[in-house]
Enzyme design. Structure first.
Site, PDB file in Angstrom:
ATOM      1  N   LYS A  76      43.957  33.450  42.756  1.00 18.73           N
ATOM      2  CA  LYS A  76      44.157  34.036  44.093  1.00 18.73           C
ATOM      3  C   LYS A  76      44.842  33.094  45.081  1.00 18.73           C
ATOM      4  O   LYS A  76      44.523  33.081  46.272  1.00 18.73           O
ATOM      5  CB  LYS A  76      42.814  34.531  44.655  1.00 18.73           C
ATOM      6  CG  LYS A  76      42.238  35.692  43.864  1.00 18.73           C
ATOM      7  CD  LYS A  76      40.946  36.200  44.425  1.00 18.73           C
ATOM      8  CE  LYS A  76      39.773  35.400  43.982  1.00 18.73           C
ATOM      9  NZ  LYS A  76      38.471  36.052  44.248  1.00 18.73           N
ATOM     10  N   ASP A 100      31.149  36.658  43.052  1.00 19.83           N
ATOM     11  CA  ASP A 100      31.059  37.790  43.987  1.00 19.83           C
ATOM     12  C   ASP A 100      30.618  39.083  43.305  1.00 19.83           C
ATOM     13  O   ASP A 100      29.989  39.934  43.918  1.00 19.83           O
ATOM     14  CB  ASP A 100      32.368  38.004  44.751  1.00 19.83           C
ATOM     15  CG  ASP A 100      33.579  38.160  43.847  1.00 19.83           C
ATOM     16  OD1 ASP A 100      33.455  37.935  42.631  1.00 19.83           O
ATOM     17  OD2 ASP A 100      34.665  38.484  44.356  1.00 19.83           O
TER      18      ASP A 100
END
Length: 439
Positions: free
Chosen positions: A158, A194
């Site tokens: 990311k 997450d």
């Protein structure tokens, strides 16, 4: 149907996945998960299936005061949560902090110093700087967990590339940064991905949750697996004989097994990414890449004179100019309406477009989002078939799922076609993201 429309459909055909191909993706993922769970086969597996050491999910009766830190992109969130048993008695405050680009690609120590600074600011703002509060650290990057409070970064994703962090324990680095400041006391209780945070957040409200899914900037999933199927498990076999497995499924296909559905647009996105050849599955699905996939297809149609009279614009031709949010905005209009598309084309400095052009732009957006949803469905159906519960709930978070107008319905329909007979499921949006992972 016009000759132009026929030609556009012909060019975009490779973005359409047949039912047979989607089923093949589902079955390939199951093979990769089996490989990832095996002690001998894990080193070759691209889906790493990391045990999280989380054995038990919340039941909604937890009590206490907790901090949560959620790092997974260009922004991160700090939360202060007070639980008094049950949703109606819980209270939560949070604040979002930015991660500047120079910190995303700079020395690792600077990243953790920045996080520690923001934690301190938050605690002082809420008057808890003199309390020692347990913290749950949601770290949304591929991590090999070696216990609840030890997570070793495998690789950055990311857009992050901080030096001297890969191969190191991120909890230790955070603790060291907090100690360097010396102005707050924090006890890191757990490091979680997450997806695990999302699963636990929803399980606090619904005990049937068994899968956590993120479809946002990146994509990943976790699920509850029986210990006897986890060959890499090195803990005890006491009850409950289960553990949450963090799949890191974004790397599915890194070995070439998904090349049969790879398009020219996927190859272009991969070639121009900072992690060439890695996170292949993620690059076909997530918000970081969907806009560019659509943009590449639209630029090709423009070059071939099939849209915009063959005249784009300097801005339109820039890499990354067609944002993923445009897909949601365009598909959010009723069929036949083009106002959102017109506003976006104006923003991209394209002139002389027609309503027909807008319909073609929408067609491309729909192909990209439907393919992404189909691939997620293949993965989730694989997990639901593995779990084999008569009814299981999938906890979902992430900007693509939250903001794309059709994603939920596409997933519901797609999964229903791919799961074994007799199984049922529901998709549950995580209301407070991966912040309530602590109970």
């Amino acid at each position: 149907m016009s000759a132009v429309t026929d030609k556009i459909k012909e060019i975009c055909q490779e973005l359409i996945l047949s039912d047979e191909k989607i089923t093949q993706v589902r079955d390939l993922m199951n093979q990769e998960i089996n490989k990832g769970l095996g002690r001998e086969t894990n080193p070759q597996a691209k889906i790493k299936c990391f045990p999280t050491y989380v054995r038990q999910l919340p039941n909604g009766k937890e009590m206490g005061k907790f901090l949560a830190l959620d790092l997974g992109g260009t922004n991160f969130r700090v939360l202060l949560i007070e639980l008094a048993g049950g949703i109606a008695h819980s209270n939560m405050v949070s604040k979002i902090f930015a991660v500047p680009n120079d910190i995303m690609v700079g020395p690792g120590e600077e990243l953790f110093d920045h996080i520690a600074h923001c934690l301190s600011v938050f605690m002082h703002e809420h008057g808890v700087q003199n309390e020692k509060i347990p913290l749950g650290f949601t770290f949304s990057f591929p991590c090999r967990q070696e216990g609840l409070t030890k997570g070793v970064l495998v690789t950055w994703t990311k857009g992050f590339s901080c030096s001297n962090v890969e191969g190191k324990d991120v909890v230790k680095m955070l603790n060291e940064a907090i100690r360097r400041r010396g102005d707050v006391e924090i006890d890191v209780l757990a490091v979680l991905n997450d997806t695990t945070g999302t699963l636990m957040s929803c399980a606090y409200k619904n005990p049937e949750c068994r899968i956590g899914l993120i479809i946002g900037t990146g994509t990943n999933a976790c699920y509850v697996e029986k210990l006897d199927k986890v060959g890499t498990w090195d803990g005890d076999f006491n009850e409950p004989q289960q553990v949450v497995i963090n799949l890191e499924w974004g790397a599915f296909g890194d070995d070439g097994c998904l090349d049969f559905i790879f398009t020219e647009y996927d190859r272009d996105v991969d070639k121009n990414s900072i992690n060439v050849g890695k996170q292949v599955f993620e690059k076909m699905i997530s918000g970081m890449y969907m806009g560019e996939l659509a943009g590449l297809a639209l630029r090709r149609l423009c070059r071939e004179g099939l849209i915009f009279n063959g005249k784009g614009s300097e801005r339109f031709n820039e890499r990354g100019s067609f944002h993923t949010k445009y897909i949601s905005e365009i598909e959010g209009e009723k069929n036949g309406e083009v106002a959102n598309c017109q506003a976006i084309l104006d923003e991209l400095d394209i002139t002389g477009y027609t309503d027909e052009d807008c319909r073609h732009v929408r067609y491309v957006c729909e192909l990209v989002s439907r393919r992404a949803a189909s691939l997620v469905c293949a993965g989730l159906a694989c997990l639901l078939n593995r779990i084999k519960e008569k009814h299981a709930v999938v906890a979902v978070d992430g900007s693509v799922y939250r903001y794309h107008p059709a994603f939920h319905n596409l997933m519901t329909a797609g999964i229903s076609k791919l799961i074994d007979p007799g199984l049922a499921f529901d998709l549950m949006l995580s209301e407070d993201g991966s912040g309530r992972e602590l109970p």
